[in-house]
Motif scaffolding. Structure first.
Motif, PDB file in Angstrom:
ATOM      1  N   TRP A 166     -25.654  -7.100  12.307  1.00 13.94           N
ATOM      2  CA  TRP A 166     -24.679  -7.463  12.960  1.00 13.94           C
ATOM      3  C   TRP A 166     -25.151  -7.932  14.359  1.00 13.94           C
ATOM      4  O   TRP A 166     -24.644  -8.988  14.873  1.00 13.94           O
ATOM      5  CB  TRP A 166     -23.506  -6.517  13.216  1.00 13.94           C
ATOM      6  CG  TRP A 166     -22.558  -6.951  14.055  1.00 13.94           C
ATOM      7  CD1 TRP A 166     -21.409  -7.615  14.027  1.00 13.94           C
ATOM      8  CD2 TRP A 166     -22.370  -6.265  15.441  1.00 13.94           C
ATOM      9  NE1 TRP A 166     -20.531  -7.529  15.075  1.00 13.94           N
ATOM     10  CE2 TRP A 166     -21.169  -6.698  16.040  1.00 13.94           C
ATOM     11  CE3 TRP A 166     -23.211  -5.419  16.265  1.00 13.94           C
ATOM     12  CZ2 TRP A 166     -20.857  -6.545  17.331  1.00 13.94           C
ATOM     13  CZ3 TRP A 166     -22.727  -5.097  17.542  1.00 13.94           C
ATOM     14  CH2 TRP A 166     -21.506  -5.696  17.923  1.00 13.94           C
ATOM     15  N   ALA A 167     -25.886  -7.134  15.080  1.00 11.55           N
ATOM     16  CA  ALA A 167     -26.312  -7.379  16.372  1.00 11.55           C
ATOM     17  C   ALA A 167     -27.110  -8.621  16.596  1.00 11.55           C
ATOM     18  O   ALA A 167     -27.186  -9.524  17.397  1.00 11.55           O
ATOM     19  CB  ALA A 167     -26.972  -6.162  17.114  1.00 11.55           C
ATOM     20  N   GLY A 168     -27.733  -8.799  15.382  1.00 13.61           N
ATOM     21  CA  GLY A 168     -28.901  -9.962  15.352  1.00 13.61           C
ATOM     22  C   GLY A 168     -28.356 -11.299  14.913  1.00 13.61           C
ATOM     23  O   GLY A 168     -28.796 -12.475  15.144  1.00 13.61           O
ATOM     24  N   ALA A 169     -27.208 -11.147  14.470  1.00 19.46           N
ATOM     25  CA  ALA A 169     -26.356 -12.654  13.938  1.00 19.46           C
ATOM     26  C   ALA A 169     -26.074 -13.318  15.054  1.00 19.46           C
ATOM     27  O   ALA A 169     -25.798 -13.140  16.471  1.00 19.46           O
ATOM     28  CB  ALA A 169     -25.042 -12.058  13.382  1.00 19.46           C
TER      29      ALA A 169
END
Lengths: 344, 152
Positions: free
Chosen positions: A341-344
């Motif tokens: 999620w954080a890397g999206a």
């Protein structure tokens, strides 16, 4: 970062609006942007504070997704969608705002370098004010001013009507209950988590100083900060009649329209694992997560994409103690979900 | 970002209400992409519409994009009208339409997840598709055969 020596800082207009009703406090700068862009007024610093508490949505946020609208109504708060970026904020009369309206070229560097450049440039002003007040404050890029790692000032910007607008404020006091309660929450425990996270990550002048500045001390301190950093020289001014007229005729009616605050519904989402994310400060988020194939609800806190806290609040395997320690397979799976999620 | 990347002209802010979730993807990826002003690229499709996206260098300049709003499909816009807003580093920027036209599609998936703009701005991160209706475009005026008022 400082400008080449010997250059005379440009002259900016200083508008002291004092204590204003929320719409004027938040949106008068949009009217100023038009006159600045058209060359009718110089680049301008507005200093203002809200007379009443209200809620401000970021330009791209959806009210129904972000806010507990019942709670907002219960508290009698006006909701204003600002034209600058960032997330939902709760504003109250303890806060002092600075709003910079300026043309392209007002910031040294290559045109089009992006908002981070402008934020880093101009936030030297409020940072100097905080130093003058005796606080060891720093810029946490791109836009937070922090004291000992805790946020005391949030800032954001945007392009509007051919000018640039940078807005920010100093927190005079901290009402974490109100800040958390106006936000949509998927579970009562999520709201508790928000409160504790906000209390941990935010601070305010009344907490940091034995005697918080009163009256006009802060506006004067802010103005001095911008000038002493040689960002610009301030020339006291008044709003132009055209700016007042435009505010009444165009800006205010637009902001009062329901369709401006409540955008059309977004298309249905694909099923998601992270069903709610609230940015607390910096890279720290409070999250609500549903695991694939499980009915339960997990609440988590992430810092820079890594889990720092997880608890299981719904579902068959939710224990009474709820917190999930490192090494638990559920936590491992959640770490993967949050990292994606954080890397999206 | 956005308007900050303009190479000239001026634009107002995008109205965030300019959004309508009815769109389909570009029908053809065969046409060669061509640069247009304001940090965008445009690609002519087989149906004479143009798919528009963010140039890679623009995307790199503005940083990680965290939000997007596009124009209303079916609506007509004038050259220079701000039709796209994006957000990065807490800054909102706007991009104008390269030339007069009718918007025929918006990449609605970006409303919920703008990450394709960061990963693949010239592919799955396309922003919107439109059909030119005039010859007021700044640099990328298509030949007359592409400027007929569409029946869409």
């Amino acid at each position: 970062m400082s400008d080449p020596p010997g250059e005379v800082p440009p002259a900016w207009r200083r508008l002291d609006l004092g204590a204003c009703e929320p719409y004027r406090a938040q949106t008068f700068a949009e009217s100023v942007a038009v006159s600045v862009a058209q060359g009718e007024a110089p680049d301008t610093l507005l200093l203002v504070r809200p007379r009443e508490s209200y809620v401000s949505l970021g330009f791209h946020q959806v009210a129904e997704e972000e806010l507990d609208l019942e709670e907002v109504a219960r508290r009698g708060l006006t909701v204003i969608r600002r034209v600058t970026g960032g997330g939902t904020t709760f504003l109250d009369p303890s806060q002092t705002f600075y709003q910079l309206v300026y043309r392209e070229g007002a910031v040294p560097g290559v045109p089009g370098e992006g908002g981070a450049r402008d934020l880093a440039h101009f936030l030297r002003g409020p940072l100097r004010c905080l130093h003058e007040l005796g606080l060891r404050a720093d810029l946490r890029p791109p836009s937070d001013l922090v004291v000992a790692g805790r946020k005391i000032s949030g800032n954001a910007g945007g392009d509007w009507e051919g000018a640039h607008i940078l807005v920010g404020g100093l927190l005079g006091s901290l009402d974490v209950e109100a800040m958390a309660d106006i936000l949509r929450s998927p579970h009562p425990r999520f709201r508790e988590l928000l409160r504790s996270e906000m209390a941990r990550e935010l601070t305010s002048l009344d907490h940091e100083l034995p005697a918080p500045p009163a009256g006009e001390v802060l506006p004067r301190c802010l103005a001095r900060g911008f000038e002493e950093e040689e960002l610009f020289r301030l020339v006291p001014g008044e709003p132009l009649p055209a700016e007042e007229a435009r505010f009444q005729r165009e800006v205010l009616p637009r902001h009062r329209e329901r369709s401006w605050v409540h955008l059309p519904p977004l298309p249905p989402r694909a099923p998601r694992e992270v069903i709610r994310a609230v940015k607390v400060a910096g890279d720290r988020f409070a999250l609500a997560v549903r695991m694939p194939g499980e009915d339960g609800l997990y609440l988590a806190v992430s810092q820079s994409g890594a889990l720092v806290h997880v608890e299981h609040v719904e579902g068959e395997r939710a224990g009474s103690s709820q917190a999930i320690p490192p090494g638990d397979p559920r936590r491992t799976e959640l770490e993967g979900i949050v990292a994606r999620w954080a890397g999206a | 970002m956005g308007e900050r990347d303009r190479e000239g002209g001026s634009a107002s802010g995008t109205d965030p209400r300019q959004t309508l979730p009815e769109a389909s993807g570009p029908r053809s990826m065969e046409m060669q992409a061509c640069p247009v002003p304001q940090g965008l690229w445009a690609r002519r499709e087989s149906d004479h519409s143009f798919t528009v996206g963010l140039r890679e260098e623009t995307r790199q300049k503005v940083g990680r994009i965290t939000a997007f709003r596009g124009p209303v499909p079916g609506s007509s816009y004038r050259s220079g009208d701000p039709v796209v807003s994006i957000e990065s580093d807490k800054w909102v920027g706007h991009f104008p339409l390269p030339m007069d036209g009718i918007v025929v599609a918006v990449n609605e998936s970006l409303y919920q997840d703008p990450s394709p703009i960061n990963r693949d701005p010239q592919g799955s991160g396309w922003l919107f598709r439109y059909r030119p209706t005039g010859i007021h475009g700044p640099e990328a005026d298509p030949p007359p055969s592409r400027t007929q008022t569409p029946s869409a």
